[in-house]
Design an enzyme around this catalytic site. Structure first.
Site, short mmCIF file in Angstrom:
data_model
loop_
_atom_site.label_atom_id
_atom_site.label_comp_id
_atom_site.label_asym_id
_atom_site.label_seq_id
_atom_site.Cartn_x
_atom_site.Cartn_y
_atom_site.Cartn_z
CG ASP A 179 -1.97 0.92 1.28
OD1 ASP A 179 -3.12 0.47 1.28
OD2 ASP A 179 -1.71 2.16 1.29
CB SER B 45 -9.16 13.34 -12.77
OG SER B 45 -10.51 13.37 -13.19
CE1 TYR C 41 -10.67 10.17 -8.15
CE2 TYR C 41 -12.16 11.59 -9.38
CZ TYR C 41 -11.07 10.75 -9.35
OH TYR C 41 -10.39 10.48 -10.50
CE LYS D 288 -7.15 11.29 -8.91
NZ LYS D 288 -6.02 10.34 -8.89
N GLY E 273 -24.31 16.78 -9.95
CA GLY E 273 -22.89 17.10 -10.17
C GLY E 273 -22.40 16.93 -11.59
CG ASP E 274 -23.33 13.81 -14.42
OD1 ASP E 274 -22.19 13.56 -13.99
OD2 ASP E 274 -24.18 12.94 -14.70
N1 UFG Z 1 -24.08 8.11 -17.38
C1 UFG Z 1 -25.34 7.60 -17.58
N2 UFG Z 1 -25.67 6.40 -17.01
C2 UFG Z 1 -24.77 5.69 -16.26
C3 UFG Z 1 -23.48 6.22 -16.06
C4 UFG Z 1 -23.16 7.44 -16.63
O1 UFG Z 1 -26.18 8.21 -18.24
O2 UFG Z 1 -25.14 4.61 -15.76
C5 UFG Z 1 -23.73 9.40 -18.00
C6 UFG Z 1 -23.34 10.45 -17.00
O3 UFG Z 1 -24.45 11.11 -16.51
C7 UFG Z 1 -22.43 11.34 -17.84
C8 UFG Z 1 -21.77 10.36 -18.82
O4 UFG Z 1 -22.60 9.21 -18.82
O5 UFG Z 1 -23.20 12.22 -18.57
C9 UFG Z 1 -20.39 9.97 -18.40
O6 UFG Z 1 -20.40 9.54 -17.06
P1 UFG Z 1 -19.16 8.82 -16.37
O7 UFG Z 1 -19.52 8.55 -14.95
O8 UFG Z 1 -18.73 7.67 -17.21
O9 UFG Z 1 -18.02 9.89 -16.50
P2 UFG Z 1 -17.91 11.32 -15.81
O10 UFG Z 1 -17.51 12.25 -16.89
O11 UFG Z 1 -19.04 11.70 -15.00
O12 UFG Z 1 -16.77 10.98 -14.78
C10 UFG Z 1 -15.45 10.99 -15.16
C11 UFG Z 1 -14.60 10.12 -14.25
C12 UFG Z 1 -14.59 10.65 -12.86
C13 UFG Z 1 -14.27 12.10 -12.86
C14 UFG Z 1 -15.19 12.84 -13.80
C15 UFG Z 1 -14.91 14.29 -13.94
O13 UFG Z 1 -15.05 8.79 -14.26
O14 UFG Z 1 -13.59 9.95 -12.15
O15 UFG Z 1 -15.07 12.30 -15.09
O16 UFG Z 1 -13.69 14.47 -14.57
F1 UFG Z 1 -14.42 12.61 -11.62
#
Ligand code: UFG
Length: 338
Positions: free
Chosen positions: A58, A124, A148, A152, A293-294
């Site tokens: 670790d 990230s 998270y 970063k 948060g999206d």
């Molecule tokens: N989404 C869905 N259904 C799901 C999963 C995701 O519709 O079951 C959508 C999300 O709402 C988003 C898109 O798919 O619009 C992408 O989602 P992800 O979770 O795959 O990716 P994110 O951009 O939200 O997250 C990524 C990384 C995180 C990081 C984030 C911001 O996985 O670690 O980008 O940089 F924090």
């Protein structure tokens, strides 16, 4: 070079180790196997064509790290090891700060003690927070919106402070956008332990029959088809970005950040359509409410990495989905148990 890779048994780490071995580097993997399987390391060595040194350690374990660093000379560290689930980080902030931030500090201290001062760090696009100012350049304001993401931002700051205090340090923070896909062999890939948080692993599990349907988190965003837009990047392109950073790190004393993305955004519906083409069948899905948060749109300005590192992503969304599906189809339950 002999490169020590923390988190080298994981998804992005594993693909990077394969590319390092293929390029002729020696590799020391340090992984606590909390979110990775031993069988991944066997396959990584097969694909890389050479053995590596492995330590089940670790990054918080100073003695364990010392043992790894004393196994032979280390030229640089690529630091992937971290917890990465956004929702979990909100529920368990102390665990995230301890693992990610304190773990990185421990690693930096041990590096310093062994006169190793070159680090490539797994950052990230989350450091750009919920801002909707895409494309993001590296000088965009930083501001994460969950623990998270804050880890970063904090680690990048620690690297800047360290490099400002001691000019022997060379630190590269690579800000990943949305890594997907797998090595085209289908032997290694993303293997989420629980319900996948991310879009493509979730779609892949629906396609292989492990889950009933995808829920699309909102279709009323101000985007062309109403679903969120992200910059998906093939994990092999991303892995090669680390090699490019390592190759050029000597030219960049101090602490620097580079975006690793394609510079192109795709919507959730576009990703779904691409994955359906890979599978050759429709994938069941429903539209649900937005996820908190999206950001509506996130994609990278990739000109800095192209200019400074001579690196550019090459693979298309269809290649990402085809390779991701190849891995999932060959390994419906992920890696075999250790
Ligand atoms: N989404 C869905 N259904 C799901 C999963 C995701 O519709 O079951 C959508 C999300 O709402 C988003 C898109 O798919 O619009 C992408 O989602 P992800 O979770 O795959 O990716 P994110 O951009 O939200 O997250 C990524 C990384 C995180 C990081 C984030 C911001 O996985 O670690 O980008 O940089 F924090």
């Amino acid at each position: 070079m002999r490169i020590l890779v923390t988190g080298g048994a994981g998804y992005i780490g594993g693909h990077t180790v394969v590319e390092l071995l293929r390029a002729g580097h020696d590799v020391v993997v340090v992984d606590n196997f909390v979110n990775a399987k031993r069988s991944a390391v066997t396959r990584i060595q097969e694909l890389g064509g050479r053995p590596l040194d492995e330590f089940a350690v670790d990054v918080l374990d100073e003695d364990g790290l010392n043992t790894a660093f004393e196994s032979g000379p280390v030229d640089a560290v690529i630091h992937f090891a971290a917890l990465k689930a956004v929702g979990e980080s909100v529920a368990q902030p102390l665990r995230y700060y301890e693992n990610n931030v304190a773990g990185t500090m421990r690693l930096l201290q041990v590096m310093d003690a062994h006169d190793v001062r070159r680090m490539v760090f797994s950052s990230s696009a989350t450091v750009y927070g919920a801002s909707d100012d895409a494309p993001f350049t590296e000088d965009a304001p930083l501001g994460a919106i969950n623990p998270y993401g804050v880890t970063k931002v904090q680690i990048e700051q620690i690297l800047r402070d360290l490099a400002a205090a001691d000019d022997r340090w060379h630190c590269a923070s690579l800000r990943y956008f949305n890594p997907v896909g797998a090595d085209p062999s289908g032997r290694i890939g993303e293997d989420p332990h629980d319900v996948p948080n991310n879009l493509v692993p979730f779609i892949a599990q629906v396609a292989v029959g492990r889950r009933d349907r995808l829920t699309i988190f909102g279709d009323d965003y101000p985007t062309p088809d109403g679903t969120c837009v992200r910059d998906y990047i093939h994990v092999v392109d991303l892995a090669r970005g680390h090699l490019a950073a390592l190759d050029r790190l000597d030219e960049y004393p101090g602490a620097h950040a580079w975006n690793l993305g394609t510079g192109h955004g795709s919507s959730v519906l576009e990703v779904l359509a691409s994955f359906e083409r890979a599978v050759g069948n429709p994938i069941p899905h429903v539209v649900g409410p937005r996820r908190a948060g999206d950001a509506p749109v996130s994609y990278a300005d990739v000109s800095k990495a192209e200019r400074d590192l001579g690196w550019k992503a090459e693979k298309s969304l269809d290649e990402m989905c085809a390779d991701h599906w190849h891995w999932q189809e060959q390994n419906p339950q992920g890696y075999p148990d250790d």
